[in-house]
Write a protein that holds these residues in place. Structure first.
Motif, PDB file in Angstrom:
ATOM      1  N   GLY A  72       8.982  -4.706   0.078  1.00 39.02           N
ATOM      2  CA  GLY A  72      10.176  -5.192   0.753  1.00 39.02           C
ATOM      3  C   GLY A  72       9.977  -6.457   1.559  1.00 39.02           C
ATOM      4  O   GLY A  72      10.901  -6.882   2.274  1.00 39.02           O
ATOM      5  N   TYR A  73       8.814  -7.066   1.461  1.00 42.11           N
ATOM      6  CA  TYR A  73       8.522  -8.250   2.268  1.00 42.11           C
ATOM      7  C   TYR A  73       8.808  -9.526   1.486  1.00 42.11           C
ATOM      8  O   TYR A  73       7.906 -10.227   1.033  1.00 42.11           O
ATOM      9  CB  TYR A  73       7.065  -8.197   2.758  1.00 42.11           C
ATOM     10  CG  TYR A  73       6.867  -7.103   3.781  1.00 42.11           C
ATOM     11  CD1 TYR A  73       6.945  -7.369   5.139  1.00 42.11           C
ATOM     12  CD2 TYR A  73       6.646  -5.782   3.382  1.00 42.11           C
ATOM     13  CE1 TYR A  73       6.785  -6.359   6.091  1.00 42.11           C
ATOM     14  CE2 TYR A  73       6.490  -4.770   4.319  1.00 42.11           C
ATOM     15  CZ  TYR A  73       6.562  -5.070   5.665  1.00 42.11           C
ATOM     16  OH  TYR A  73       6.424  -4.072   6.603  1.00 42.11           O
ATOM     17  N   VAL A 109       7.348   8.943   3.961  1.00 42.78           N
ATOM     18  CA  VAL A 109       7.214  10.397   3.909  1.00 42.78           C
ATOM     19  C   VAL A 109       6.704  10.845   2.540  1.00 42.78           C
ATOM     20  O   VAL A 109       5.750  11.615   2.431  1.00 42.78           O
ATOM     21  CB  VAL A 109       8.559  11.079   4.221  1.00 42.78           C
ATOM     22  CG1 VAL A 109       8.441  12.596   4.103  1.00 42.78           C
ATOM     23  CG2 VAL A 109       9.032  10.696   5.625  1.00 42.78           C
ATOM     24  N   VAL A 110       7.343  10.363   1.471  1.00 43.92           N
ATOM     25  CA  VAL A 110       6.939  10.753   0.113  1.00 43.92           C
ATOM     26  C   VAL A 110       5.521  10.283  -0.188  1.00 43.92           C
ATOM     27  O   VAL A 110       4.738  10.981  -0.837  1.00 43.92           O
ATOM     28  CB  VAL A 110       7.923  10.184  -0.932  1.00 43.92           C
ATOM     29  CG1 VAL A 110       7.394  10.376  -2.348  1.00 43.92           C
ATOM     30  CG2 VAL A 110       9.284  10.858  -0.792  1.00 43.92           C
ATOM     31  N   GLY A 111       5.171   9.105   0.327  1.00 43.98           N
ATOM     32  CA  GLY A 111       3.827   8.572   0.108  1.00 43.98           C
ATOM     33  C   GLY A 111       2.757   9.192   0.985  1.00 43.98           C
ATOM     34  O   GLY A 111       1.573   8.868   0.850  1.00 43.98           O
ATOM     35  N   VAL A 131       3.665   5.816  -3.027  1.00 42.21           N
ATOM     36  CA  VAL A 131       4.898   6.437  -3.527  1.00 42.21           C
ATOM     37  C   VAL A 131       4.842   6.569  -5.051  1.00 42.21           C
ATOM     38  O   VAL A 131       5.211   7.608  -5.602  1.00 42.21           O
ATOM     39  CB  VAL A 131       6.132   5.617  -3.105  1.00 42.21           C
ATOM     40  CG1 VAL A 131       7.396   6.175  -3.749  1.00 42.21           C
ATOM     41  CG2 VAL A 131       6.287   5.618  -1.592  1.00 42.21           C
ATOM     42  N   GLU A 132       4.381   5.530  -5.724  1.00 41.82           N
ATOM     43  CA  GLU A 132       4.270   5.588  -7.191  1.00 41.82           C
ATOM     44  C   GLU A 132       3.334   6.711  -7.621  1.00 41.82           C
ATOM     45  O   GLU A 132       3.615   7.437  -8.585  1.00 41.82           O
ATOM     46  CB  GLU A 132       3.786   4.248  -7.727  1.00 41.82           C
ATOM     47  CG  GLU A 132       4.804   3.129  -7.598  1.00 41.82           C
ATOM     48  CD  GLU A 132       4.275   1.793  -8.096  1.00 41.82           C
ATOM     49  OE1 GLU A 132       4.914   1.206  -8.970  1.00 41.82           O
ATOM     50  OE2 GLU A 132       3.224   1.352  -7.588  1.00 41.82           O
ATOM     51  N   SER A 161       0.827  -1.210   0.000  1.00 38.41           N
ATOM     52  CA  SER A 161       0.000   0.000   0.000  1.00 38.41           C
ATOM     53  C   SER A 161       0.862   1.261   0.000  1.00 38.41           C
ATOM     54  O   SER A 161       0.543   2.250  -0.676  1.00 38.41           O
ATOM     55  CB  SER A 161      -0.934  -0.004   1.209  1.00 38.41           C
ATOM     56  OG  SER A 161      -0.193  -0.061   2.424  1.00 38.41           O
ATOM     57  N   VAL A 162       1.966   1.234   0.753  1.00 37.47           N
ATOM     58  CA  VAL A 162       2.886   2.378   0.785  1.00 37.47           C
ATOM     59  C   VAL A 162       3.562   2.540  -0.573  1.00 37.47           C
ATOM     60  O   VAL A 162       3.710   3.661  -1.079  1.00 37.47           O
ATOM     61  CB  VAL A 162       3.942   2.196   1.889  1.00 37.47           C
ATOM     62  CG1 VAL A 162       4.976   3.319   1.829  1.00 37.47           C
ATOM     63  CG2 VAL A 162       3.284   2.155   3.264  1.00 37.47           C
TER      64      VAL A 162
END
Length: 248
Positions: free
Chosen positions: A123-124, A179-181, A104-105, A99-100
């Motif tokens: 990252g999982y 932060v960006v997301g 970000v995208e 979801s994050v």
């Protein structure tokens, strides 16, 4: 180095297709790398190692080897996205929750429309899947790779696969995706100048972060005092860690 100097290096790396592996250190990493040889060797694989935490800059002054400025991972991340936006470069995003990553995208598409996102992966994944993830990144042809995974997983992935990815600029950005997301809010500028960004994060997530920052910050101060009184001998990396690495 200053942030502008690093961005210039990144620009040169993309144009020449030469690897620039960027690493950052803060108080917590400096504490952990003393007892984690794999993290230490992975950091020493970097072509550029920067002070992500203001405490590292202050410590450099106390020890008589002042660094020019703090280069926060989130600031460098956004500056490199600006470079990619200007030159229509391609990037690969690795890390965080699905979801994050989507957030970000969306943010990259909105704020840096000239950036071409050629791939992404959360990252999982297990250590056994690292080779497959690395192969996917290599086949994307990306100009820049941004990794938002916790330490030491991030450093280990870059240290292990960085040389085989074929991506010129590789940067581990930590919690910058959040932060960006728009998932977490960054500390105001005044807090950043005072070196209190860590406290701002603790106030946002006290249950998860207070113990971590209390223990690592205390250990960092103890290490600094010890170093000020009696310098330790420079660490000599192993031959394996430095073999084939092109340091700036």
């Amino acid at each position: 180095m200053t942030a502008d100097e690093v961005v210039d290096l990144a620009d040169l790396a993309v144009r020449s297709r030469r690897r620039l592996l960027i690493g950052v250190v803060n108080a917590a990493k400096i504490v952990h790398l003393r007892s984690d040889p794999l993290l230490r060797e992975s950091l020493l694989e970097c072509d550029v190692l920067l002070a992500d935490g203001q405490s590292v800059v202050w410590a450099s002054r106390v020890l008589g080897q002042p660094l020019p400025e703090r280069v926060a991972g989130i600031d460098l991340f956004e500056q490199l996205l600006g470079l990619a936006d200007r030159d229509h470069r391609s990037v690969y995003l690795l890390g965080a929750r699905p979801s994050v990553l989507r957030a970000v995208e969306d943010a990259v598409e909105r704020r840096w429309p000239g950036v071409r996102v050629v791939g992404s992966r959360d990252g999982y994944f297990d250590a056994g899947d690292s080779d497959e993830v690395a192969a996917t990144i290599a086949s994307s042809g990306a100009d820049m790779l941004f990794i938002a995974m916790p330490s030491p997983k991030k450093e280990i992935f870059l240290g292990t696969h960085g040389a085989t990815l074929g991506v010129p600029v590789l940067h581990g950005v930590g919690g910058s995706f959040d932060v960006v997301g728009g998932i977490t809010k960054r500390a105001p500028e005044r807090w950043q100048r005072w070196g209190m960004e860590w406290l701002y994060r603790v106030l946002q997530e006290p249950g998860r972060l207070w113990r971590r920052y209390l223990t690592t910050n205390t250990a960092f101060v103890v290490l600094l005092v010890r170093e000020r009184l009696r310098r330790t001998r420079p660490y000599v990396p192993s031959t394996t860690a430095t073999e084939g690495t092109a340091h700036e």
